[in-house]
Design a protein around this motif. Structure first.
Motif, PDB file in Angstrom:
ATOM      1  N   LEU A 160     -31.840  64.923 -11.026  1.00 35.77           N
ATOM      2  CA  LEU A 160     -32.308  65.298  -9.689  1.00 35.77           C
ATOM      3  C   LEU A 160     -33.792  65.041  -9.521  1.00 35.77           C
ATOM      4  N   LEU A 161     -34.569  65.209 -10.580  1.00 39.52           N
ATOM      5  CA  LEU A 161     -35.996  64.909 -10.495  1.00 39.52           C
ATOM      6  C   LEU A 161     -36.231  63.431 -10.215  1.00 39.52           C
ATOM      7  N   ASP A 162     -35.395  62.591 -10.822  1.00 37.52           N
ATOM      8  CA  ASP A 162     -35.502  61.145 -10.546  1.00 37.52           C
ATOM      9  C   ASP A 162     -35.199  60.856  -9.070  1.00 37.52           C
ATOM     10  N   ASP A 163     -34.125  61.481  -8.559  1.00 33.59           N
ATOM     11  CA  ASP A 163     -33.757  61.288  -7.150  1.00 33.59           C
ATOM     12  C   ASP A 163     -34.847  61.825  -6.233  1.00 33.59           C
ATOM     13  N   LEU A 164     -35.393  62.996  -6.598  1.00 35.23           N
ATOM     14  CA  LEU A 164     -36.429  63.615  -5.760  1.00 35.23           C
ATOM     15  C   LEU A 164     -37.687  62.760  -5.728  1.00 35.23           C
ATOM     16  N   SER A 165     -38.036  62.200  -6.865  1.00 37.30           N
ATOM     17  CA  SER A 165     -39.212  61.334  -6.929  1.00 37.30           C
ATOM     18  C   SER A 165     -39.036  60.113  -6.032  1.00 37.30           C
ATOM     19  N   TYR A 166     -37.833  59.526  -6.066  1.00 36.57           N
ATOM     20  CA  TYR A 166     -37.546  58.366  -5.232  1.00 36.57           C
ATOM     21  C   TYR A 166     -37.583  58.736  -3.754  1.00 36.57           C
ATOM     22  N   ALA A 167     -36.973  59.888  -3.420  1.00 38.18           N
ATOM     23  CA  ALA A 167     -36.912  60.320  -2.021  1.00 38.18           C
ATOM     24  C   ALA A 167     -38.299  60.622  -1.479  1.00 38.18           C
ATOM     25  N   LYS A 168     -39.148  61.263  -2.299  1.00 39.17           N
ATOM     26  CA  LYS A 168     -40.506  61.576  -1.842  1.00 39.17           C
ATOM     27  C   LYS A 168     -41.330  60.321  -1.624  1.00 39.17           C
TER      28      LYS A 168
END
Length: 333
Positions: free
Chosen positions: A35-43
């Motif tokens: 989820l941190l990877d996804d959140l980093s991409y989304a941000k």
């Protein structure tokens, strides 16, 4: 990647994380990292989008569960005895095997010397103790020495004495391990002579059933304490890539962790010697149960459980921190 495609690609996984909770710490950690990877991409690409807040909310929930479980289920005390200490023993299993073989060798030497020289027994155990034991054997109570004193006083005195002996075995390691080997040799010879004294009078099996009720924990602890001392000495002789003073500090820290563990074990051994061993006519089944339970604990906790953790992928870092299988996989290139 367009936002709609990003959502379509990952939505089912996010919903699974949100709706299907897990109590497996490794699984939770893996989900959190994902989820941190996804959140980093989304941000980076959709910083003001609702999907960013949505992912952040799921990640925050998992984060809270991880640290809530850590506080409630894996406290420092539990972490130390459940993982850190067994893994520390796994690290030093070869040294422990050497210590055990050294101790057994001098036990055999003590018994062999006693068998070929009658004066050797008295020289090691002392005339007073040998005479008392022979009087007890003649009176039909060969283990009467365990009944002579008040059990509470015996328990306190024996616990204090055994803990002192164990710490002498450990502290002797500061002399490049020679001091630890000396104390191990001295105690091993005494044990060999002591056991031979009873075998020579045809009381070998009975002595095992009586004496090793407490002796299993006591002697095992002395051997482990000697191993801790040799760890201390080896850290001085073989510092590896560390500075010698840093290696000594690390060896002392590992040794002290081991010694802290031995104190309650030696206390239990003293309790058995003071309160239980005196019942020399206890049923055979009860005597065997206590002896085998003690042996199972020693072998299980110090030998087999550390091997099990190691095979499961747990390990200690260079700083002594517990590495889970998931954490170790993340360190791989």
């Amino acid at each position: 990647m367009r936002e709609s495609l990003f959502i379509k690609k990952n939505l089912s996984r996010w919903k699974k994380y949100q709706e299907e909770h897990t109590d497996d710490p490794d699984e939770m950690a893996e989900r959190f990292v994902s989820l941190l990877d996804d959140l980093s991409y989304a941000k980076t690409f959709y910083s003001f989008s609702k999907v960013t807040r949505y992912i952040n909310g799921i990640a925050a929930g998992i984060y809270q569960r991880i640290y809530q479980n850590r506080r409630e289920e894996v406290g420092r005390f539990q972490l130390f005895f459940r993982y850190e200490l067994p893994l520390l023993f796994r690290k030093y299993h070869k040294l422990l095997l050497f210590t055990l073989c050294f101790f057994l060798l001098f036990c055999i030497i003590g018994a062999f010397s006693a068998a070929h020289d009658e004066t050797f027994v008295r020289g090691v155990l002392g005339d007073e103790y040998v005479n008392m034991t022979e009087r007890n054997i003649a009176a039909g109570d060969p283990f009467g020495v365990y009944k002579r004193e008040n059990p509470v006083w015996m328990f306190v005195w024996i616990a204090n004495n055994n803990i002192q002996v164990a710490f002498f075995c450990f502290i002797g390691g500061i002399f490049l391990g020679v001091g630890s080997l000396y104390f191990l040799m001295k105690n091993a010879i005494m044990l060999g002579v002591f056991q031979f004294l009873f075998f020579a009078h045809g009381l070998g099996f009975k002595s095992v059933l009586v004496i090793w009720i407490h002796g299993t924990l006591e002697i095992s602890s002395i051997v482990i304490a000697g191993c801790a001392g040799i760890i201390l000495g080896a850290s001085i002789l073989f510092p590896g890539t560390r500075k010698r003073v840093d290696a000594l500090r690390k060896g002392a820290k590992d040794g002290i962790k081991i010694m802290v563990t031995l104190v309650p074990i030696l206390t239990v051994a003293a309790f058995l010697e003071g309160f239980v061993t005196r019942y020399t006519t206890m049923p055979l089944a009860l005597s065997l149960f206590i002896l085998l339970a003690s042996l199972t604990f020693i072998l299980g906790y110090f030998i087999f459980y550390p091997i099990y953790l190691h095979r499961k992928g747990y390990a200690l870092s260079a700083e002594g921190k517990v590495l889970t299988p998931f954490m170790r996989s993340k360190q791989l290139p």
